[in-house]
Design an enzyme around this catalytic site. Sequence first.
Site, PDB file in Angstrom:
ATOM      1  N   ASP A   1      -9.291  -4.136   7.168  1.00 48.94           N
ATOM      2  CA  ASP A   1      -8.060  -3.880   6.419  1.00 48.94           C
ATOM      3  C   ASP A   1      -6.828  -4.011   7.330  1.00 48.94           C
ATOM      4  O   ASP A   1      -5.936  -3.171   7.332  1.00 48.94           O
ATOM      5  CB  ASP A   1      -8.117  -2.476   5.785  1.00 48.94           C
ATOM      6  CG  ASP A   1      -7.033  -2.269   4.729  1.00 48.94           C
ATOM      7  OD1 ASP A   1      -6.434  -3.268   4.285  1.00 48.94           O
ATOM      8  OD2 ASP A   1      -6.774  -1.101   4.356  1.00 48.94           O
TER       9      ASP A   1
ATOM     10  N   ARG B   1       4.610   6.286  11.101  1.00 49.48           N
ATOM     11  CA  ARG B   1       4.433   5.901   9.704  1.00 49.48           C
ATOM     12  C   ARG B   1       3.184   6.584   9.174  1.00 49.48           C
ATOM     13  O   ARG B   1       2.077   6.299   9.617  1.00 49.48           O
ATOM     14  CB  ARG B   1       4.292   4.385   9.601  1.00 49.48           C
ATOM     15  CG  ARG B   1       4.051   3.844   8.204  1.00 49.48           C
ATOM     16  CD  ARG B   1       3.846   2.341   8.309  1.00 49.48           C
ATOM     17  NE  ARG B   1       3.630   1.661   7.052  1.00 49.48           N
ATOM     18  CZ  ARG B   1       2.453   1.523   6.455  1.00 49.48           C
ATOM     19  NH1 ARG B   1       1.371   2.069   6.968  1.00 49.48           N
ATOM     20  NH2 ARG B   1       2.349   0.833   5.329  1.00 49.48           N
TER      21      ARG B   1
ATOM     22  N   ASP C   1       0.589   6.694   6.947  1.00 51.20           N
ATOM     23  CA  ASP C   1      -0.026   5.746   6.031  1.00 51.20           C
ATOM     24  C   ASP C   1      -0.723   6.471   4.876  1.00 51.20           C
ATOM     25  O   ASP C   1      -1.413   7.474   5.084  1.00 51.20           O
ATOM     26  CB  ASP C   1      -1.065   4.934   6.833  1.00 51.20           C
ATOM     27  CG  ASP C   1      -1.764   3.901   5.987  1.00 51.20           C
ATOM     28  OD1 ASP C   1      -1.081   2.991   5.504  1.00 51.20           O
ATOM     29  OD2 ASP C   1      -2.997   4.011   5.805  1.00 51.20           O
TER      30      ASP C   1
ATOM     31  N   GLU D   1       4.745   6.593   3.710  1.00 50.34           N
ATOM     32  CA  GLU D   1       4.315   5.350   3.054  1.00 50.34           C
ATOM     33  C   GLU D   1       3.695   5.763   1.718  1.00 50.34           C
ATOM     34  O   GLU D   1       2.480   5.883   1.581  1.00 50.34           O
ATOM     35  CB  GLU D   1       3.307   4.598   3.926  1.00 50.34           C
ATOM     36  CG  GLU D   1       3.074   3.175   3.449  1.00 50.34           C
ATOM     37  CD  GLU D   1       1.765   2.947   2.696  1.00 50.34           C
ATOM     38  OE1 GLU D   1       1.693   1.979   1.935  1.00 50.34           O
ATOM     39  OE2 GLU D   1       0.813   3.731   2.882  1.00 50.34           O
TER      40      GLU D   1
ATOM     41  N   ARG E   1      -3.692 -10.497   0.191  1.00 49.07           N
ATOM     42  CA  ARG E   1      -2.490 -10.042   0.906  1.00 49.07           C
ATOM     43  C   ARG E   1      -2.320 -10.828   2.199  1.00 49.07           C
ATOM     44  O   ARG E   1      -1.231 -10.928   2.741  1.00 49.07           O
ATOM     45  CB  ARG E   1      -2.592  -8.544   1.224  1.00 49.07           C
ATOM     46  CG  ARG E   1      -2.488  -7.647   0.007  1.00 49.07           C
ATOM     47  CD  ARG E   1      -2.662  -6.189   0.367  1.00 49.07           C
ATOM     48  NE  ARG E   1      -3.985  -5.921   0.935  1.00 49.07           N
ATOM     49  CZ  ARG E   1      -4.357  -4.763   1.458  1.00 49.07           C
ATOM     50  NH1 ARG E   1      -3.513  -3.758   1.493  1.00 49.07           N
ATOM     51  NH2 ARG E   1      -5.575  -4.585   1.947  1.00 49.07           N
TER      52      ARG E   1
HETATM   53  C1  GLC Z   1      -1.463   1.396   3.327  1.00 44.96           C
HETATM   54  C2  GLC Z   1      -1.324   0.071   4.046  1.00 44.96           C
HETATM   55  C3  GLC Z   1      -2.307  -0.902   3.467  1.00 44.96           C
HETATM   56  C4  GLC Z   1      -3.701  -0.346   3.601  1.00 44.96           C
HETATM   57  C5  GLC Z   1      -3.800   1.062   3.020  1.00 44.96           C
HETATM   58  C6  GLC Z   1      -5.075   1.739   3.423  1.00 44.96           C
HETATM   59  O1  GLC Z   1      -1.114   1.301   2.003  1.00 44.96           O
HETATM   60  O2  GLC Z   1      -0.013  -0.398   3.951  1.00 44.96           O
HETATM   61  O3  GLC Z   1      -2.214  -2.166   4.083  1.00 44.96           O
HETATM   62  O4  GLC Z   1      -4.602  -1.194   2.941  1.00 44.96           O
HETATM   63  O5  GLC Z   1      -2.762   1.888   3.466  1.00 44.96           O
HETATM   64  O6  GLC Z   1      -5.008   2.158   4.759  1.00 44.96           O
END
Ligand code: GLC
Length: 643
Positions: free
Chosen positions: A134, A275, A277, A319, A513
């Site tokens: 990912d 950040r 996440d 995020e 993506r």
């Molecule tokens: C956030 C990231 C994304 C990722 C997800 C899981 O949304 O921006 O790219 O797949 O987290 O970690």
Amino acid sequence: MNQAQLHHLLVANDGIKSKEDQFGIRLYTNLGLIQNLFFSLYPEDLHLEQFQKLVHKLSKLFSARPNFLKEQDLIRVDHVDWYKSNEIVGMQLYVDLFSKNLKGLYDKLDYFEELGVNFLHLMPITTRPKNENDGGYAVNSHTEIDSKYGTRKDLELLTKELRSRKMYLMLDFVANHTSDEHEWAMAAKEGNSKYQKYYYTYADRATPDAFERSLPEVFPETAPGNFTYTPEMGKWVMTVFNSYQWDLNYRNPEVFLEMLENIVALSNMGADVIRLDALAFLWKKMNTTSQNLPEAHVLVTLFRLCLQVVAPGSILLAEAIVAPDEIIKYFGEGNRTGNECEVAYNASLMALLWNSIATKKTGLLYKSLFNMPMKPLPATWINYIRCHDDIGLGLSDRFIQELGWNPKAHRQFLLDYYCQHLDWSPAKGLMFMYNPKTGDGRISGSAASLLGLEKAMENQDKDLAKKAVDKIVMLHGIVLSYGGIPMIYAGDEIGTLNDYSFLEEEDKKEDNRWVNRTERNWDLTDPLQDRNNVQGIVFNRLRKLIATRRKTLAFKDTNNLVVHHSRNPHLFVFERPDGHNRGILVIANFDERPHPLDALLIKQLGYSKSNMAHDLVSDKRRSLQKGNLIIAPYQLFWLKKID
Ligand code: GLC
């Protein structure tokens, strides 16, 4: 007033300068709140020991913080709103795709300076599984640098240089999950019950099935369901994202304590902004969507307050790509106002701008912005148009309806417009995670391809190419002036097109993506060498906008955003007053035809004199024709006040 401001007040009054004394003050001003919040998640009768551990840990973590960062903390305490400055302009990048590794990035610092970028978001650089990972968001470790990027030393050299150039760094804290190769997951697989409790693990399907009744799916096409069977463990584990990303169980206070160490470690590695996440997912509860739960907010506040004690120079970015009413809550509410994240992605503005491009109208943008709750003063946005992820259509159904459109049909139109289902659309995007059960879909693609540049190149259509470039510049101009940290996605500053090479790669082909995660070919696309090709033109126009932003104090975010009705369905008008007659009026035209803006508004607000206005984008004086200012297709104005 948030805790950072309170601390500033205390130390400024008493002139306290020692780092240790300041730590003491921070500990005492925050501990009560930390205690209440901690026990609200982890009841005191069961978890007193863990709370004692936490208090002890705070002191230990402070002692381990490098001295130069403690000094920086003291400076930041005097400038608590440093992150709201108009001088900050960010770029988000994958280190390996941009410059191979950290050393390569060091060598590219002049490039950022040339563009005017002084804030770097490095996508995950820690260890991850070899195959699918990912994009690094499946972490084997939260702190160990993956050798493909370099070493800890390389990062140290880079951060040192960044600091000396007054540049900022943002790193990811993957808070919600680890990879299935993380040492905790490995121990869990081997049957270690302590580590099995770090995750949501179940011997049979009873609990997973009950959860599934209310849990939505994040990746319905490639990772349907929210649990994965792990034969080594003989158990089901919660995996809300991909099957190899195991959700951490924050109901276990040990997980919070471990993750606190990790977040401080990132700060100690030199991250100015961390950040957070996928923070909306941090707390799971049966019969809910397990997103944006109050307990997730408490957890985020706890991380924030503990950082405030140990490393107050670092701030948090949310995020949370969720509905506008939910995003705003990550700035903190009630007695936690200003004490969660200082920064959040302005995902609402992003989605609304793409909606306006497709519809050529600004009605939904206005309606949504007029209904957007005011953010607290210590908070700011990251404004962006593209990032490494898909574009989710986070638009309000109610507002779509109020404009007389059918929400389902409207969303379908947007997907059709961007994902090549309409011949006349200039956009070349890909449909991401279409869910036939709900009809929901998202959009992948680079800004330039979504705005028509790819189609223009294919058809050698100069007019379409000009429009695409104007749209790229206009959208960036909006995020550069809206209020907050503008974040440019690496590649967009040179109009990078979609890259379809991911389709050839086994680990990537299922996740489109990757079409917008392009390896930079510096030989072909160094805009510093050739400024007359498309790349050079986009680069130069953005460079000028950035330079103007950095000189314009009104662009500092002091919650000084006033959205003005334009009385023209295609125009978007907002003002950044600064209280000193040096405000800026921003005007953008989303249509492919010119449109007039009634000069009365411009005059009343003080942006014209003797029928003349001064535009900072072109640095030209503009005359108001017959009481109107004419805005060309996809043109952007930054009008400054005329004395
Ligand atoms: C956030 C990231 C994304 C990722 C997800 C899981 O949304 O921006 O790219 O797949 O987290 O970690």
